[in-house]
Design a protein around this motif. Sequence first.
Motif, mmCIF file in Angstrom:
data_model
loop_
_atom_site.group_PDB
_atom_site.id
_atom_site.type_symbol
_atom_site.label_atom_id
_atom_site.label_comp_id
_atom_site.label_asym_id
_atom_site.label_seq_id
_atom_site.Cartn_x
_atom_site.Cartn_y
_atom_site.Cartn_z
ATOM 1 N N MET A 1 0.850 -1.196 0.000
ATOM 2 C CA MET A 1 0.000 0.000 0.000
ATOM 3 C C MET A 1 0.884 1.243 0.000
ATOM 4 N N ILE A 2 0.612 2.150 -0.920
ATOM 5 C CA ILE A 2 1.381 3.390 -1.013
ATOM 6 C C ILE A 2 0.648 4.467 -0.227
ATOM 7 N N ALA A 3 1.269 4.990 0.817
ATOM 8 C CA ALA A 3 0.606 5.986 1.673
ATOM 9 C C ALA A 3 0.508 7.341 0.980
ATOM 10 N N TYR A 4 1.598 7.766 0.366
ATOM 11 C CA TYR A 4 1.594 9.032 -0.365
ATOM 12 C C TYR A 4 2.767 9.054 -1.341
ATOM 13 N N ILE A 5 2.671 9.953 -2.306
ATOM 14 C CA ILE A 5 3.751 10.150 -3.264
ATOM 15 C C ILE A 5 4.057 11.639 -3.322
ATOM 16 N N LYS A 6 5.306 11.986 -3.194
ATOM 17 C CA LYS A 6 5.729 13.379 -3.287
ATOM 18 C C LYS A 6 6.621 13.527 -4.510
ATOM 19 N N GLY A 7 6.213 14.414 -5.413
ATOM 20 C CA GLY A 7 6.998 14.558 -6.627
ATOM 21 C C GLY A 7 6.560 15.747 -7.454
ATOM 22 N N GLU A 8 7.050 15.803 -8.671
ATOM 23 C CA GLU A 8 6.754 16.920 -9.575
ATOM 24 C C GLU A 8 5.568 16.587 -10.473
ATOM 25 N N ILE A 9 4.657 17.524 -10.597
ATOM 26 C CA ILE A 9 3.511 17.341 -11.487
ATOM 27 C C ILE A 9 3.976 17.529 -12.928
ATOM 28 N N THR A 10 3.763 16.521 -13.752
ATOM 29 C CA THR A 10 4.166 16.620 -15.159
ATOM 30 C C THR A 10 2.966 16.721 -16.099
ATOM 31 N N GLU A 11 1.783 16.366 -15.578
ATOM 32 C CA GLU A 11 0.573 16.421 -16.420
ATOM 33 C C GLU A 11 -0.656 16.469 -15.520
ATOM 34 N N ILE A 12 -1.648 17.255 -15.934
ATOM 35 C CA ILE A 12 -2.909 17.333 -15.198
ATOM 36 C C ILE A 12 -4.061 17.198 -16.181
ATOM 37 N N GLY A 13 -4.968 16.267 -15.907
ATOM 38 C CA GLY A 13 -6.165 16.108 -16.710
ATOM 39 C C GLY A 13 -7.388 16.380 -15.865
ATOM 40 N N GLU A 14 -8.559 16.216 -16.436
ATOM 41 C CA GLU A 14 -9.792 16.451 -15.694
ATOM 42 C C GLU A 14 -9.942 15.505 -14.521
ATOM 43 N N ASP A 15 -9.488 14.277 -14.698
ATOM 44 C CA ASP A 15 -9.675 13.293 -13.640
ATOM 45 C C ASP A 15 -8.396 12.537 -13.287
ATOM 46 N N TYR A 16 -7.248 13.112 -13.619
ATOM 47 C CA TYR A 16 -5.990 12.444 -13.290
ATOM 48 C C TYR A 16 -4.839 13.439 -13.262
ATOM 49 N N LEU A 17 -3.744 13.000 -12.668
ATOM 50 C CA LEU A 17 -2.491 13.744 -12.775
ATOM 51 C C LEU A 17 -1.374 12.727 -12.923
ATOM 52 N N VAL A 18 -0.260 13.184 -13.460
ATOM 53 C CA VAL A 18 0.936 12.352 -13.537
ATOM 54 C C VAL A 18 1.967 12.999 -12.631
ATOM 55 N N LEU A 19 2.442 12.217 -11.672
ATOM 56 C CA LEU A 19 3.397 12.714 -10.682
ATOM 57 C C LEU A 19 4.703 11.959 -10.851
ATOM 58 N N GLU A 20 5.781 12.698 -11.101
ATOM 59 C CA GLU A 20 7.075 12.053 -11.331
ATOM 60 C C GLU A 20 7.949 12.136 -10.083
ATOM 61 N N THR A 21 8.460 10.983 -9.680
ATOM 62 C CA THR A 21 9.414 10.923 -8.577
ATOM 63 C C THR A 21 10.316 9.717 -8.798
ATOM 64 N N GLY A 22 11.596 9.894 -8.578
ATOM 65 C CA GLY A 22 12.541 8.800 -8.792
ATOM 66 C C GLY A 22 12.540 8.292 -10.213
ATOM 67 N N HIS A 23 12.363 9.208 -11.184
ATOM 68 C CA HIS A 23 12.339 8.876 -12.613
ATOM 69 C C HIS A 23 11.179 7.950 -12.982
ATOM 70 N N ILE A 24 10.143 7.926 -12.155
ATOM 71 C CA ILE A 24 8.940 7.144 -12.448
ATOM 72 C C ILE A 24 7.746 8.089 -12.440
ATOM 73 N N GLY A 25 6.886 7.975 -13.466
ATOM 74 C CA GLY A 25 5.694 8.804 -13.524
ATOM 75 C C GLY A 25 4.476 8.003 -13.083
ATOM 76 N N TYR A 26 3.833 8.446 -12.026
ATOM 77 C CA TYR A 26 2.661 7.752 -11.495
ATOM 78 C C TYR A 26 1.382 8.400 -12.017
ATOM 79 N N HIS A 27 0.536 7.587 -12.642
ATOM 80 C CA HIS A 27 -0.764 8.057 -13.119
ATOM 81 C C HIS A 27 -1.752 7.895 -11.968
ATOM 82 N N ILE A 28 -2.272 9.006 -11.476
ATOM 83 C CA ILE A 28 -3.119 8.991 -10.289
ATOM 84 C C ILE A 28 -4.479 9.598 -10.611
ATOM 85 N N LYS A 29 -5.534 8.864 -10.314
ATOM 86 C CA LYS A 29 -6.887 9.372 -10.547
ATOM 87 C C LYS A 29 -7.269 10.348 -9.432
#
Length: 203
Positions: A1-29
């Motif tokens: 279970m991932i409690a939280y992710i802290k990183g740079e926002i690389t993309e924002i959509g109506e119902d999602y964002l992409v958060l990059e940390t450690g050279h990995i981009g997380y697609h989050i609803k």
Amino acid sequence: MIAYIKGEITEIGEDYLVLETGHIGYHIKISAGTAGRLPAIGEEVKIYTYTYVREDAFLLYGFLTKDDLEIFKKLITVNKIGPKGGLAILSVMTADDLRFAILAGDAKAIARAPGIGAKTAERVILDLKDKVSIEETFVNREATSVAIGGDNSQASIARREAAEALSALGYSSTEALKAVKQVEILDGMDAEEILKQALKKLL
């Protein structure tokens, strides 16, 4: 279970964002409410997450506060309210607004969410009315580490009495709770003083 992710926002959509940390981009609803409160692309943000796993998907749902995350987790325990429904509700109302609606039995407010009908909204109220408290509507748990008194504390009783008095004056339970929440409760304030201050917020 991932409690939280802290990183740079690389993309924002109506119902999602992409958060990059450690050279990995997380697609989050995310909900529309969360999307509207995000900092700009390129900025750093901390997102609290809920991991949803099923046979054909591994999804992350994200929130700006632990409070939003906790109310979402309560929502998805309700029959016929999955993660999608939970985000839909939090797209049209804040966590506090949802608590107000549940405590006031305001199914119409909840039913404004896309895909949430009247019966489902009533089910939310029925299932969660004992899982949310009036204290949660008066305290921003992200802003303070001070423990609040129990349901029978003097301040809690005064708040409830003030909200009940507003209802007796013709205001809806939701309006009463919101107005009382906006009052800064000082030591020694009784229900009458809270009521006077709350009325000023409504007038």
